[in-house]
Design a protein around this motif. Structure first.
Motif, PDB file in Angstrom:
ATOM      1  N   ASP A  63       3.129   7.377   7.549  1.00  0.00           N
ATOM      2  CA  ASP A  63       2.930   6.679   6.528  1.00  0.00           C
ATOM      3  C   ASP A  63       3.848   7.358   5.307  1.00  0.00           C
ATOM      4  O   ASP A  63       4.682   8.197   5.269  1.00  0.00           O
ATOM      5  CB  ASP A  63       1.474   7.635   6.201  1.00  0.00           C
ATOM      6  CG  ASP A  63       0.572   6.924   4.936  1.00  0.00           C
ATOM      7  OD1 ASP A  63       0.756   5.650   4.591  1.00  0.00           O
ATOM      8  OD2 ASP A  63      -0.169   7.628   4.297  1.00  0.00           O
ATOM      9  N   VAL A  64       3.745   6.455   3.903  1.00  0.00           N
ATOM     10  CA  VAL A  64       4.422   6.583   2.608  1.00  0.00           C
ATOM     11  C   VAL A  64       3.377   6.458   1.532  1.00  0.00           C
ATOM     12  O   VAL A  64       2.723   5.468   1.704  1.00  0.00           O
ATOM     13  CB  VAL A  64       5.586   5.644   2.620  1.00  0.00           C
ATOM     14  CG1 VAL A  64       6.247   5.570   1.311  1.00  0.00           C
ATOM     15  CG2 VAL A  64       6.524   5.991   3.624  1.00  0.00           C
ATOM     16  N   LYS A  65       3.391   7.311   0.643  1.00  0.00           N
ATOM     17  CA  LYS A  65       2.571   7.251  -0.490  1.00  0.00           C
ATOM     18  C   LYS A  65       3.316   7.413  -1.562  1.00  0.00           C
ATOM     19  O   LYS A  65       4.429   8.212  -1.705  1.00  0.00           O
ATOM     20  CB  LYS A  65       1.681   8.404  -0.599  1.00  0.00           C
ATOM     21  CG  LYS A  65       0.556   8.405   0.545  1.00  0.00           C
ATOM     22  CD  LYS A  65      -0.554   9.425   0.437  1.00  0.00           C
ATOM     23  CE  LYS A  65      -1.050   9.730   1.823  1.00  0.00           C
ATOM     24  NZ  LYS A  65      -2.159   8.627   2.279  1.00  0.00           N
ATOM     25  N   ILE A  66       3.150   6.805  -2.736  1.00  0.00           N
ATOM     26  CA  ILE A  66       3.884   7.114  -3.992  1.00  0.00           C
ATOM     27  C   ILE A  66       3.438   8.566  -4.453  1.00  0.00           C
ATOM     28  O   ILE A  66       2.132   8.959  -4.285  1.00  0.00           O
ATOM     29  CB  ILE A  66       3.413   6.109  -5.086  1.00  0.00           C
ATOM     30  CG1 ILE A  66       4.732   5.934  -6.255  1.00  0.00           C
ATOM     31  CG2 ILE A  66       2.250   6.303  -5.668  1.00  0.00           C
ATOM     32  CD1 ILE A  66       5.756   5.225  -5.744  1.00  0.00           C
ATOM     33  N   ALA A  67       4.336   9.280  -5.142  1.00  0.00           N
ATOM     34  CA  ALA A  67       3.799  10.602  -5.502  1.00  0.00           C
ATOM     35  C   ALA A  67       2.927  10.472  -6.757  1.00  0.00           C
ATOM     36  O   ALA A  67       3.258   9.704  -7.487  1.00  0.00           O
ATOM     37  CB  ALA A  67       5.038  11.620  -5.805  1.00  0.00           C
ATOM     38  N   LEU A  68       2.032  11.170  -6.901  1.00  0.00           N
ATOM     39  CA  LEU A  68       1.314  11.314  -8.047  1.00  0.00           C
ATOM     40  C   LEU A  68       1.996  11.734  -9.270  1.00  0.00           C
ATOM     41  O   LEU A  68       2.342  12.953  -9.307  1.00  0.00           O
ATOM     42  CB  LEU A  68      -0.055  12.177  -7.728  1.00  0.00           C
ATOM     43  CG  LEU A  68      -1.279  11.573  -7.121  1.00  0.00           C
ATOM     44  CD1 LEU A  68      -2.506  12.593  -6.911  1.00  0.00           C
ATOM     45  CD2 LEU A  68      -1.820  10.401  -7.763  1.00  0.00           C
ATOM     46  N   VAL A 105       0.887  -1.271   0.066  1.00  0.00           N
ATOM     47  CA  VAL A 105      -0.095  -0.141   0.063  1.00  0.00           C
ATOM     48  C   VAL A 105       0.877   1.378   0.168  1.00  0.00           C
ATOM     49  O   VAL A 105       0.460   2.302  -0.650  1.00  0.00           O
ATOM     50  CB  VAL A 105      -0.861   0.124   1.105  1.00  0.00           C
ATOM     51  CG1 VAL A 105      -1.920  -1.017   0.775  1.00  0.00           C
ATOM     52  CG2 VAL A 105      -0.220  -0.200   2.600  1.00  0.00           C
ATOM     53  N   PHE A 106       1.834   1.102   0.450  1.00  0.00           N
ATOM     54  CA  PHE A 106       2.965   2.405   0.501  1.00  0.00           C
ATOM     55  C   PHE A 106       3.555   2.688  -0.947  1.00  0.00           C
ATOM     56  O   PHE A 106       4.050   3.939  -1.041  1.00  0.00           O
ATOM     57  CB  PHE A 106       4.141   2.406   1.569  1.00  0.00           C
ATOM     58  CG  PHE A 106       3.503   1.956   2.849  1.00  0.00           C
ATOM     59  CD1 PHE A 106       2.605   2.646   3.446  1.00  0.00           C
ATOM     60  CD2 PHE A 106       4.595   1.155   3.618  1.00  0.00           C
ATOM     61  CE1 PHE A 106       2.387   2.266   4.679  1.00  0.00           C
ATOM     62  CE2 PHE A 106       4.460   1.148   5.106  1.00  0.00           C
ATOM     63  CZ  PHE A 106       3.370   1.615   5.733  1.00  0.00           C
ATOM     64  N   VAL A 139      10.201  12.978  -1.437  1.00  0.00           N
ATOM     65  CA  VAL A 139      11.626  12.623  -1.496  1.00  0.00           C
ATOM     66  C   VAL A 139      11.917  11.412  -2.737  1.00  0.00           C
ATOM     67  O   VAL A 139      10.805  10.917  -3.150  1.00  0.00           O
ATOM     68  CB  VAL A 139      12.339  12.047  -0.288  1.00  0.00           C
ATOM     69  CG1 VAL A 139      12.262  13.298   0.828  1.00  0.00           C
ATOM     70  CG2 VAL A 139      11.361  10.913   0.377  1.00  0.00           C
ATOM     71  N   THR A 140      13.108  11.480  -3.202  1.00  0.00           N
ATOM     72  CA  THR A 140      13.324  10.128  -3.829  1.00  0.00           C
ATOM     73  C   THR A 140      14.131   9.274  -3.407  1.00  0.00           C
ATOM     74  O   THR A 140      14.678   9.416  -2.496  1.00  0.00           O
ATOM     75  CB  THR A 140      14.342  10.729  -5.114  1.00  0.00           C
ATOM     76  OG1 THR A 140      13.723  12.143  -5.827  1.00  0.00           O
ATOM     77  CG2 THR A 140      14.495   9.692  -6.240  1.00  0.00           C
ATOM     78  N   VAL A 141      13.497   7.911  -3.714  1.00  0.00           N
ATOM     79  CA  VAL A 141      14.076   6.726  -3.224  1.00  0.00           C
ATOM     80  C   VAL A 141      15.467   6.509  -3.928  1.00  0.00           C
ATOM     81  O   VAL A 141      15.723   6.439  -5.132  1.00  0.00           O
ATOM     82  CB  VAL A 141      13.115   5.542  -3.408  1.00  0.00           C
ATOM     83  CG1 VAL A 141      13.840   4.103  -2.921  1.00  0.00           C
ATOM     84  CG2 VAL A 141      11.874   5.913  -2.626  1.00  0.00           C
ATOM     85  N   LEU A 142      16.251   6.239  -3.076  1.00  0.00           N
ATOM     86  CA  LEU A 142      17.725   5.879  -3.702  1.00  0.00           C
ATOM     87  C   LEU A 142      18.049   4.591  -3.659  1.00  0.00           C
ATOM     88  O   LEU A 142      19.010   3.857  -4.767  1.00  0.00           O
ATOM     89  CB  LEU A 142      19.084   6.748  -2.786  1.00  0.00           C
ATOM     90  CG  LEU A 142      18.745   8.258  -2.753  1.00  0.00           C
ATOM     91  CD1 LEU A 142      19.893   8.783  -1.621  1.00  0.00           C
ATOM     92  CD2 LEU A 142      18.697   8.798  -4.113  1.00  0.00           C
ATOM     93  N   GLU A 143      17.504   3.704  -2.602  1.00  0.00           N
ATOM     94  CA  GLU A 143      17.670   2.383  -2.522  1.00  0.00           C
ATOM     95  C   GLU A 143      16.712   1.779  -1.714  1.00  0.00           C
ATOM     96  O   GLU A 143      16.245   2.556  -0.664  1.00  0.00           O
ATOM     97  CB  GLU A 143      19.268   2.176  -1.736  1.00  0.00           C
ATOM     98  CG  GLU A 143      19.570   0.756  -1.837  1.00  0.00           C
ATOM     99  CD  GLU A 143      20.790   0.643  -1.046  1.00  0.00           C
ATOM    100  OE1 GLU A 143      21.582   1.589  -0.755  1.00  0.00           O
ATOM    101  OE2 GLU A 143      21.159  -0.537  -0.649  1.00  0.00           O
ATOM    102  N   GLU A 159       6.040  10.390  -1.113  1.00  0.00           N
ATOM    103  CA  GLU A 159       5.621  11.403  -0.160  1.00  0.00           C
ATOM    104  C   GLU A 159       5.758  10.607   1.139  1.00  0.00           C
ATOM    105  O   GLU A 159       5.086   9.593   1.437  1.00  0.00           O
ATOM    106  CB  GLU A 159       4.102  11.883  -0.243  1.00  0.00           C
ATOM    107  CG  GLU A 159       3.661  12.264  -1.573  1.00  0.00           C
ATOM    108  CD  GLU A 159       3.967  13.392  -1.928  1.00  0.00           C
ATOM    109  OE1 GLU A 159       4.534  14.388  -0.870  1.00  0.00           O
ATOM    110  OE2 GLU A 159       3.320  14.030  -2.712  1.00  0.00           O
ATOM    111  N   VAL A 160       6.742  11.213   2.083  1.00  0.00           N
ATOM    112  CA  VAL A 160       6.719  10.607   3.428  1.00  0.00           C
ATOM    113  C   VAL A 160       6.164  11.417   4.380  1.00  0.00           C
ATOM    114  O   VAL A 160       6.255  12.450   4.377  1.00  0.00           O
ATOM    115  CB  VAL A 160       8.322  10.405   3.807  1.00  0.00           C
ATOM    116  CG1 VAL A 160       8.634   9.743   5.454  1.00  0.00           C
ATOM    117  CG2 VAL A 160       9.019   9.610   2.714  1.00  0.00           C
TER     118      VAL A 160
END
Lengths: 153, 153
Positions: free
Chosen positions: B142-147, A100-101, B117-121, B72-73
Motif C-alpha cells: 500500500d501507499v498513502k500520502i502522509a498526513l 487512491v495512493f 519516505v519522500t518521493v524524488l521522482e 507512507e509506504v
C-alpha cells in the motif's frame, strides 16, 4: 501464527510465485462510532477515544506500551471497496479524480488503515487511545511504536 | 482485485467468523540493499534511495503523487518471523524483553513494514524515493500520502 502464510498462485509474476499474504486479526476497535456516515475522516477531526481489545494470544506483545506513548495502529478497513483505484479526495465532487495512493481514502486495493494515536491507558490486553476515526468492530492487524528521534530508540 | 477477500474460519471468535484477510502484492522494492544483515534499522540511518515498481493493474492509483510528496509506504516484510511476540529492541542483549508492538521490529504477527519516505521522482508505474531501509525484492502492499495539516487535505 503459522510460518509465512504465503499463497502460491499459478499466475505468479515478478519476484516468484507468492503474490498474496494472509493477515490475521489480532484485536478489534471498540468505539462509540457505529456508523461510517458519521465517522470523521481523520483522527484530528473530532475523533473520539476508543479501546483496542487484543486477542489473548498476542497480549504479551503489548508489554512496554505505556500511557503517553504514541503508537501507529494498523487496521483492516473491512467495509472498503478494493476495486477503487481513483477517487475524489474527501468525496468532494468539485475536486478532480486522484489515484487512491495519493490520498488517505479507505477504498484501495489493500484496505489497511493507518492511525497515529496516543495511548491514554494500557491494561492487560487492552489499550485506550485518543482520537481514533475507525468505527466500532474494525479489526486491528498491527501496532508499532511511533518513530521518535534516533536517540530514543 | 476481488471483493472482500475474507476467509471464513470455523473457529471464528468475537466479531464474526472472518478473522483473516488476503493482502495482495501491488509492487516491489528495487534497492541496492540486498542483504538483511547490512540493512539499516530505520530510514534515517543511512538508508539508500530505492525504486518502487508497481504492477500495471494499479498504476492509475499513483496519479497525483509528485516529486516532493511525503508518502507512507506499506510493505510485506517477507523474511520476518510471525511467531515472535517479544524481542530485545535493536537486538541489544543488554535491553530487556519488550513486546513487539512496543517496537519497530520486523518480527511480529502481521509483518507489515511502515516507511515514511519522500518521493524524488514519479514515473509511469514507478516512484523513486529517498531513504528506504527495505531490501531489494520486498513486496509493496500500500501507499498513502502522509498526513499534513488539516488545511492541506
Amino acid at each position: 501464527m503459522g510460518e509465512t502464510h504465503g499463497v502460491t498462485e499459478p499466475s505468479g509474476r515478478g519476484e516468484g510465485t507468492v503474490n498474496t499474504y494472509v493477515v490475521r486479526r489480532i484485536g478489534v476497535v471498540r468505539s462509540p462510532l457505529r456508523d461510517l456516515d458519521y465517522a470523521p475522516r481523520q483522527a484530528d477531526e473530532d475523533a473520539p477515544e476508543a479501546e483496542l481489545v487484543f486477542d489473548q494470544e498476542v497480549a504479551t506483545a503489548l508489554e512496554g506500551i505505556e500511557a503517553g506513548a504514541v503508537i501507529e495502529v494498523l487496521t483492516w478497513l473491512h467495509l472498503s471497496s478494493r476495486d477503487t483505484l481513483q477517487t475524489r479526495p474527501r468525496g468532494d465532487v468539485t475536486r478532480s479524480l486522484t489515484g487512491v495512493f495519493a490520498t488517505r481514502s479507505p477504498d484501495r486495493p489493500n484496505p489497511i488503515g493507518l492511525h497515529t494515536v496516543t495511548v491514554l491507558e494500557a491494561g492487560p490486553g487492552t489499550l485506550r487511545v485518543g482520537g481514533l476515526e475507525a468505527i466500532d468492530g474494525t479489526p486491528v492487524v498491527d501496532v508499532k511504536i511511533a518513530l521518535g528521534t534516533p536517540d530514543g530508540r
